[in-house]
Design a protein around this motif. Structure first.
Motif, PDB file in Angstrom:
ATOM      1  N   LEU A 207       0.887  -1.151  -0.027  1.00 17.77           N
ATOM      2  CA  LEU A 207      -0.058   0.043  -0.119  1.00 17.77           C
ATOM      3  C   LEU A 207       0.823   1.295   0.004  1.00 17.77           C
ATOM      4  CD1 LEU A 207      -2.852  -0.818   2.606  1.00 17.77           C
ATOM      5  CD2 LEU A 207      -2.978  -0.685   0.158  1.00 17.77           C
ATOM      6  N   GLY A 208       2.183   1.269   0.765  1.00 22.33           N
ATOM      7  CA  GLY A 208       3.009   2.449   0.894  1.00 22.33           C
ATOM      8  C   GLY A 208       3.312   2.660  -0.577  1.00 22.33           C
ATOM      9  N   ARG A 209       3.706   1.550  -1.333  1.00 23.66           N
ATOM     10  CA  ARG A 209       4.474   1.580  -2.397  1.00 23.66           C
ATOM     11  C   ARG A 209       3.762   2.089  -3.519  1.00 23.66           C
ATOM     12  NH1 ARG A 209       5.389  -3.275  -2.976  1.00 23.66           N
ATOM     13  NH2 ARG A 209       4.230  -3.905  -4.591  1.00 23.66           N
ATOM     14  N   VAL A 210       2.270   1.616  -3.858  1.00 24.56           N
ATOM     15  CA  VAL A 210       1.487   1.625  -4.767  1.00 24.56           C
ATOM     16  C   VAL A 210       0.713   3.246  -4.622  1.00 24.56           C
ATOM     17  CG1 VAL A 210      -0.887   1.024  -5.606  1.00 24.56           C
ATOM     18  CG2 VAL A 210       0.959  -0.792  -4.899  1.00 24.56           C
ATOM     19  N   PHE A 211       0.352   3.507  -3.377  1.00 26.48           N
ATOM     20  CA  PHE A 211      -0.219   4.732  -3.070  1.00 26.48           C
ATOM     21  C   PHE A 211       0.564   5.978  -2.930  1.00 26.48           C
ATOM     22  CE2 PHE A 211      -3.859   1.921  -2.054  1.00 26.48           C
ATOM     23  CZ  PHE A 211      -4.519   1.982  -3.392  1.00 26.48           C
ATOM     24  N   GLY A 212       1.957   5.531  -2.536  1.00 23.08           N
ATOM     25  CA  GLY A 212       2.885   6.488  -2.209  1.00 23.08           C
ATOM     26  C   GLY A 212       2.878   7.271  -0.910  1.00 23.08           C
ATOM     27  N   LEU A 213       2.814   6.413   0.138  1.00 20.55           N
ATOM     28  CA  LEU A 213       2.334   6.829   1.183  1.00 20.55           C
ATOM     29  C   LEU A 213       3.492   7.005   2.558  1.00 20.55           C
ATOM     30  CD1 LEU A 213      -0.689   4.630   1.980  1.00 20.55           C
ATOM     31  CD2 LEU A 213      -0.938   6.668   1.021  1.00 20.55           C
ATOM     32  N   ASP A 214       3.507   8.050   3.313  1.00 15.55           N
ATOM     33  CA  ASP A 214       4.516   8.166   4.103  1.00 15.55           C
ATOM     34  C   ASP A 214       3.845   7.545   5.518  1.00 15.55           C
ATOM     35  OD1 ASP A 214       2.895  10.080   5.313  1.00 15.55           O
ATOM     36  OD2 ASP A 214       4.073  11.818   4.543  1.00 15.55           O
TER      37      ASP A 214
ATOM     38  N   GLU B 230       3.012  -8.001  -8.120  1.00 17.56           N
ATOM     39  CA  GLU B 230       2.881  -6.789  -7.469  1.00 17.56           C
ATOM     40  C   GLU B 230       1.114  -6.499  -6.957  1.00 17.56           C
ATOM     41  OE1 GLU B 230       3.857  -3.537  -9.978  1.00 17.56           O
ATOM     42  OE2 GLU B 230       5.878  -3.822 -10.151  1.00 17.56           O
ATOM     43  N   ASN B 231       0.448  -7.245  -7.581  1.00 19.30           N
ATOM     44  CA  ASN B 231      -1.227  -7.130  -7.150  1.00 19.30           C
ATOM     45  C   ASN B 231      -1.441  -8.300  -6.128  1.00 19.30           C
ATOM     46  OD1 ASN B 231      -1.755  -4.840  -8.709  1.00 19.30           O
ATOM     47  ND2 ASN B 231      -1.879  -6.106 -10.320  1.00 19.30           N
ATOM     48  N   ASP B 232      -0.327  -9.098  -5.254  1.00 21.49           N
ATOM     49  CA  ASP B 232      -0.772  -9.920  -4.416  1.00 21.49           C
ATOM     50  C   ASP B 232      -1.589  -9.429  -3.228  1.00 21.49           C
ATOM     51  OD1 ASP B 232       1.284  -8.716  -3.229  1.00 21.49           O
ATOM     52  OD2 ASP B 232       2.558 -10.438  -2.519  1.00 21.49           O
ATOM     53  N   TRP B 233      -1.330  -7.996  -2.948  1.00 22.58           N
ATOM     54  CA  TRP B 233      -2.002  -7.407  -1.763  1.00 22.58           C
ATOM     55  C   TRP B 233      -3.381  -7.589  -2.035  1.00 22.58           C
ATOM     56  CZ3 TRP B 233      -4.824  -2.800  -2.533  1.00 22.58           C
ATOM     57  CH2 TRP B 233      -4.373  -2.126  -3.771  1.00 22.58           C
TER      58      TRP B 233
END
Length: 477
Positions: free
Chosen positions: A53-60, A181-184
């Motif tokens: 989620l952090g990687r896909v949506f660019g979350l800090d 990449e879509n295993d989440w």
């Protein structure tokens, strides 16, 4: 349409109005407990998807913390709104509505196209979790014989921890399938299957007899009580329910919860719910793989460690269910509090000692202490909270009281899940030391304030707590 499982499977020998454990009673408990299973699954499933989620949506760290906290935000809403439809429509129809919320949330999170859509569906799932934490134990408490009520309501907690274990195990299995990449998305979408099953089964159980009596339908309540195991003294049980409702009306209590007459159960429910979250349990469940990675474990090892946490949770919940009606709620909470203090203190010491330079020994210490922590939670707070809150409020306001306890619980969860990443970034020791201190306070509360409720019929329990017409009692024990 209701399932037919009318043959008694065990008999409660406790005097007049004793009730048996019929097949329909056990089936209804199982169905209501599915709400707890989905509750636990929803809580834990996100832990395996945090990195993606952090990687896909660019979350800090702050926005990731809010993403995790979005579900507890929904649970606060669900807890707040659940009691009125439960009182107006009945317990059974609301369970079916919750199944729909779980189903839409699972599919929506799996197919989310951006961060905002993901947040929306996570909050919707949280609404279902919050409402389930009110309705499932409430429904079971209202259909259960007094002698078995603790074990039957604790079935909700067993289902919650089973859902947690299944979520951790599901994450571990899916991560090993090489789905890319879509295993989440697969991790989050698998919840749709049990949600659909819950929806179908919710139509096969009877309505709560206490709700039917409150709605002026005693004949229907009598039929339900007979089907779920009541004997020839069923009329006495209905009379007790009617008396408790008349007492509420005679005392002018109506349906308002926040009044001095209910001060004692309100304070008991708020205290046990607040302490539940001040243990840090949701920080561990939501961030279990991350906590293991903080000690130097790799991703696969961290996911496997989370499975070990889920398994420990399940084993000690089963143990607690076998003794909760024998030793009582207070004894379990006392034992759990001591385990909390020792394990949380050890984890805090390990983080203060090793900092970010964990050795193999340090990692094993944290793993062992986390197992003790989870065992303490499962045997104590986890087994007791939903049973206890469902017991201490009288019939007229039980749904509202259950909602109050759930709201308190989920506000705590929201605060813990939002703040843990920020505190842990500075020092994991600070977070776990704080939780340990709070559990010292819980131990004091359990020793000197908490009254025992085991084995007492709900209508008699409200009298023992001082909830009689014209009689107002404070919160002191």
């Amino acid at each position: 349409m209701e399932a037919s499982f009318d043959r008694p499977s065990a008999v409660d020998p406790d005097g007049p109005g004793a009730r048996s454990l019929s097949g329909l009673l056990l089936f209804s408990t199982f169905v209501a407990s599915l709400g707890g299973l989905l509750f636990g699954f929803d809580v834990a499933i996100l832990s395996g998807a945090l990195d993606a989620l952090g990687r896909v949506f660019g979350l800090d760290e702050t926005s990731l913390g809010f993403t995790v906290a979005s579900a507890p935000l929904g649970t606060v809403i669900g807890s707040l709104i659940a009691s009125k439809p439960a009182d107006d429509w009945g317990r059974r129809p609301l369970l079916a509505v919750l199944a729909i919320a779980y189903l839409i949330s699972a599919l929506g999170c799996a197919l989310a196209w951006d961060w905002w859509s993901f947040l929306f569906f996570r909050i919707l799932g949280g609404v279902g979790v919050g409402a389930a934490s009110v309705i499932a134990p409430l429904y079971i408490a209202e259909i259960a014989p007094a002698r078995y009520r603790g074990r039957l309501v604790a079935a909700v907690q067993f289902s919650i921890v089973l859902g947690i274990l299944l979520a951790f195990l599901s994450n571990y299995v899916i991560a090993g399938l090489g789905l890319g990449e879509n295993d989440w998305r697969w991790m989050l979408g698998v919840q749709a299957a049990p949600s659909a099953l819950f929806f179908v089964l919710a139509f096969l159980i009877p309505e709560s007899p206490r709700w039917l009596v409150a709605k002026g339908r005693p004949d229907e309540a009598r039929r339900v009580l007979l089907r779920i195991g009541a004997d020839e003294a069923v009329d006495d049980e209905i009379a007790d329910i009617q008396e408790s409702l008349r007492e509420a009306d005679a005392s002018g209590e109506g349906e308002a919860l926040f009044q001095r007459a209910y001060l004692r159960p309100i304070l008991l429910a708020v205290a046990i719910a607040a302490f539940n979250q001040l243990s840090g349990i949701n920080a561990v469940l939501y961030y279990a793989p991350a906590v293991f990675e903080m000690t130097g474990a790799g991703k696969d090892a961290a996911l496997l460690g989370a499975v070990a946490i889920g398994a420990t949770n399940l084993v000690f919940t089963l143990l607690a269910m076998t003794v909760i009606d024998r030793f009582g709620r207070r004894f379990l909470l006392l034992v759990g509090s001591i385990g909390y203090i020792l394990s949380l203190g050890t984890i805090a010491w390990a983080f203060y000692t090793y900092g970010t330079n964990f050795t193999g020994t340090g990692g094993r210490i944290v793993l062992g202490a986390l197992m003790v922590f989870i065992a303490s939670h499962a045997f104590g707070q986890g087994a007791v909270i939903w049973v206890y809150i469902s017991e201490v409020f009288p019939n007229r306001v039980r749904a509202k009281g259950q909602a109050l306890g759930s709201v308190t619980h989920w506000i705590g969860a929201l605060a813990i899940t939002q703040t843990f990443p920020m505190i842990a970034r500075a020092s994991g020791g600070h977070a776990f030391a704080f939780y340990a201190g709070m559990m010292v306070l819980q131990l004091v509360w359990a020793l000197f304030v908490m009254p025992e409720t085991k084995g007492v019929p709900l209508e008699q329990l409200q009298k023992q707590l001082g909830l009689k017409p014209g009689e107002i009692e404070g919160a002191a024990s």
